[in-house]
Design an enzyme around this catalytic site. Structure first.
Site, mmCIF file in Angstrom:
data_model
loop_
_atom_site.group_PDB
_atom_site.id
_atom_site.type_symbol
_atom_site.label_atom_id
_atom_site.label_comp_id
_atom_site.label_asym_id
_atom_site.label_seq_id
_atom_site.Cartn_x
_atom_site.Cartn_y
_atom_site.Cartn_z
ATOM 1 N N CYS A 224 -11.847 3.691 -29.264
ATOM 2 C CA CYS A 224 -13.124 4.379 -29.504
ATOM 3 C C CYS A 224 -13.935 4.546 -28.231
ATOM 4 C CB CYS A 224 -13.917 3.610 -30.543
ATOM 5 S SG CYS A 224 -12.955 3.423 -32.035
ATOM 6 N N GLU A 225 -13.446 5.344 -27.325
ATOM 7 C CA GLU A 225 -14.166 5.673 -26.090
ATOM 8 C C GLU A 225 -13.704 7.057 -25.658
ATOM 9 O OE1 GLU A 225 -15.237 3.362 -23.049
ATOM 10 O OE2 GLU A 225 -14.815 1.423 -23.955
ATOM 11 N N ARG B 279 -4.994 3.169 -15.980
ATOM 12 C CA ARG B 279 -5.157 3.927 -14.734
ATOM 13 C C ARG B 279 -5.858 5.280 -14.926
ATOM 14 N NH1 ARG B 279 -1.915 5.480 -11.522
ATOM 15 N NH2 ARG B 279 -2.928 4.675 -9.660
ATOM 16 N N GLU C 133 3.905 -6.544 1.793
ATOM 17 C CA GLU C 133 3.561 -6.917 0.414
ATOM 18 C C GLU C 133 3.575 -5.700 -0.505
ATOM 19 O OE1 GLU C 133 -0.398 -8.422 0.973
ATOM 20 O OE2 GLU C 133 0.244 -10.173 2.105
ATOM 21 N N GLY D 72 3.869 -3.423 -3.734
ATOM 22 C CA GLY D 72 3.833 -3.587 -5.187
ATOM 23 C C GLY D 72 4.271 -2.297 -5.850
ATOM 24 N N ARG D 73 3.389 -1.297 -5.756
ATOM 25 C CA ARG D 73 3.620 -0.021 -6.444
ATOM 26 C C ARG D 73 4.954 0.629 -6.073
ATOM 27 N NH1 ARG D 73 -0.882 3.089 -7.973
ATOM 28 N NH2 ARG D 73 -2.012 1.953 -6.346
ATOM 29 N N GLY E 281 0.756 -1.244 0.000
ATOM 30 C CA GLY E 281 0.000 0.000 0.000
ATOM 31 C C GLY E 281 0.783 1.288 0.000
ATOM 32 N N TYR F 147 1.049 -1.462 -12.231
ATOM 33 C CA TYR F 147 -0.345 -1.502 -12.694
ATOM 34 C C TYR F 147 -0.500 -0.863 -14.077
ATOM 35 C CZ TYR F 147 -0.840 -2.610 -7.772
ATOM 36 O OH TYR F 147 -0.683 -3.174 -6.534
ATOM 37 N N TYR G 226 -9.258 5.293 -12.849
ATOM 38 C CA TYR G 226 -9.198 6.003 -11.553
ATOM 39 C C TYR G 226 -9.036 7.506 -11.713
ATOM 40 C CZ TYR G 226 -7.396 1.306 -10.488
ATOM 41 O OH TYR G 226 -7.188 -0.044 -10.422
#
Ligand code: LLP
Length: 417
Positions: A345-346, A315, A276, A278-279, A242, A373, A319
């Site tokens: 196409c969005e 991302r 743990e 990650g980022r 985290g 990520y 988010y």
């Protein structure tokens, strides 16, 4: 460059370690993820060294970036791994990870995934529900194994992060409610093929303050003390991942300060500490290279249409995350405010809004802080092959994942006769 010690401009060119990023873009094409091996190693060492003499294990959260070479590099340094699927287990084992350093998290482990992890002999299952515990006991009995277990307890702490990546509130789907933890621990001890070894929590991702971590760890320690009273002794305390990184303005705690704060909070108690991350391990070790396809100057907005899209880096779309976007070659000229968008196409397909850039067609850009990520959340939406991945080590450049071909994408599909 602040936050990116292995990335900087030299004579107008953006370099990663001892290689100009534009040379990588020319050689391997775009979109392309590029990682600095030195940055990855430095982050691992920062975590490891901050623990000093305390018994600990760093279990890198594989979901952040699961490329085999990232895993191999960390395995060589002695890292453990936090996995959330059978696929991640297979990756870690293939990369040379030690199964005795693997913890298995996740709310929905399938029977098959449980079986494979038992057969591999992992360090611990981070169990998230009573039903999962029962299933694990049953499968372990069938496989004639004893499953090492930690209960993931939800401490009900506000991580003060984006709601999609906050996990430690009581309304989130994760973990076992604090109020049930003691009862389930005692029950777990009665199960024939379960061995209680740990206690686990994870409250969310991209945390930029220490307080929620400390609050969660205090709640875990209080629980740990109550468990001792009940005759339940755990060998390790897993405090999850985290720790946030700087994307632009954030000021997250330094890795060293974060680890030291966790150690201070645990104090003289004896359990081994697991984390743990990650980022914080890979986020600022990687960038995504992209090329400007077209510039479109509409009456109210300027669009820079680039060849990377939401399928490559989800991302921003998911988010509303902010990633800095900078040129690989600095040029003099009048900047304009651009919407940096991809070919998908969005309307949600953007990499950055309102960026001041001086751009010409074919210019190369780096989307920063894309090591975590990024590739691991990429998809083939719009039948777009996934990007290439490159690792730089000093002045050597390694292609660590080839760009997908369209034939590969179609390979599993068959026409009806
Ligand atoms: N442990 C568990 C049980 C987790 O669920 C996670 C992340 C981690 C560790 C690693 O957290 P980290 O140190 O990377 O913050 N896709 C989102 C992030 C999702 C995080 C999910 N769980 C994003 O791009 O921001």
């Amino acid at each position: 460059m602040s936050g990116f010690p292995y990335l900087d401009y030299q004579h107008d060119q953006l370099w990663i370690e001892s290689v100009a990023l534009s040379a990588i873009a020319q050689k391997f094409g775009t979109p392309c993820y590029v990682y600095s091996k030195a940055a990855l190693i430095a982050a691992y060492r920062a975590f490891d060294q901050a623990f000093a003499e305390r018994d600990h294990l760093i279990c890198y959260a594989v979901k952040a970036n699961s490329n085999l070479v990232i895993l191999q590099t960390l395995a060589t340094l002695g890292s453990g791994f936090d996995i959330v699927s059978g696929g991640e287990l297979q990756r870690v084992l293939k990369a040379g990870g030690d199964s005795q350093k693997i913890v298995f998290s996740g709310v929905g482990k399938s029977s098959d995934e449980i079986r494979r992890a038992l057969q591999a002999g992992i360090l611990c299952f981070n169990v998230e529900s009573e039903m999962e515990l029962m299933r694990l006991n049953q499968i372990a009995a069938q496989c004639q194994r004893i499953a090492p277990v930690s209960l993931r307890v939800n401490p009900d702490v506000d991580a003060k992060t984006h709601p999609y990546i906050s996990t430690g509130l009581k309304e989130n789907k994760f973990g076992i409610p604090m109020a049930d933890a003691e009862r389930i621990y005692v029950a777990a001890q009665q199960l024939s093929h379960i061995r209680v070894t740990g206690l686990d929590c994870h409250i969310g991702s991209q945390l930029t303050e220490l307080d929620p971590f400390i609050e969660a760890s205090q709640k875990m320690l209080a629980l740990l003390d109550r468990l001792v009273q009940l005759g339940v002794h755990v060998e390790h305390l897993d405090l999850g991942g985290g720790l946030g990184i700087r994307y632009t303005q954030e000021n997250p705690p330094a890795i060293h300060d974060y680890v030291q704060a966790l150690c201070a909070s645990v104090g003289q108690r004896s359990p081994r500490i697991l984390i743990e991350p990650g980022r914080a391990m890979v986020g600022n070790a990687g960038v995504l290279l992209t090329r400007v396809e077209y510039l479109k100057h509409a009456p109210h907005r300027n669009f820079a249409i680039v060849d990377a899209a939401m399928n490559d880096l989800m991302r921003p779309a998911l988010y509303d995350a902010h990633h800095a976007i900078i040129p690989l070659v600095k040029k003099m000229g009048q900047t304009q405010t651009y919407q940096v968008v991809g070919p998908v196409c969005e309307t949600g397909d953007f990499l950055g809004h309102d960026r001041a850039l001086y751009l010409e067609a074919d210019d190369l850009l780096a989307v920063m802080s894309a090591g975590a990520y990024g590739m691991s959340m990429s998809s083939n939406y719009n039948t777009r092959p996934r990007a290439a991945e490159v690792m730089v080590d000093g002045d050597s450049v390694h292609l660590i994942r080839a760009r997908e071909s369209i034939d590969q994408l179609l390979a599993g599909e068959t026409l009806l006769n």
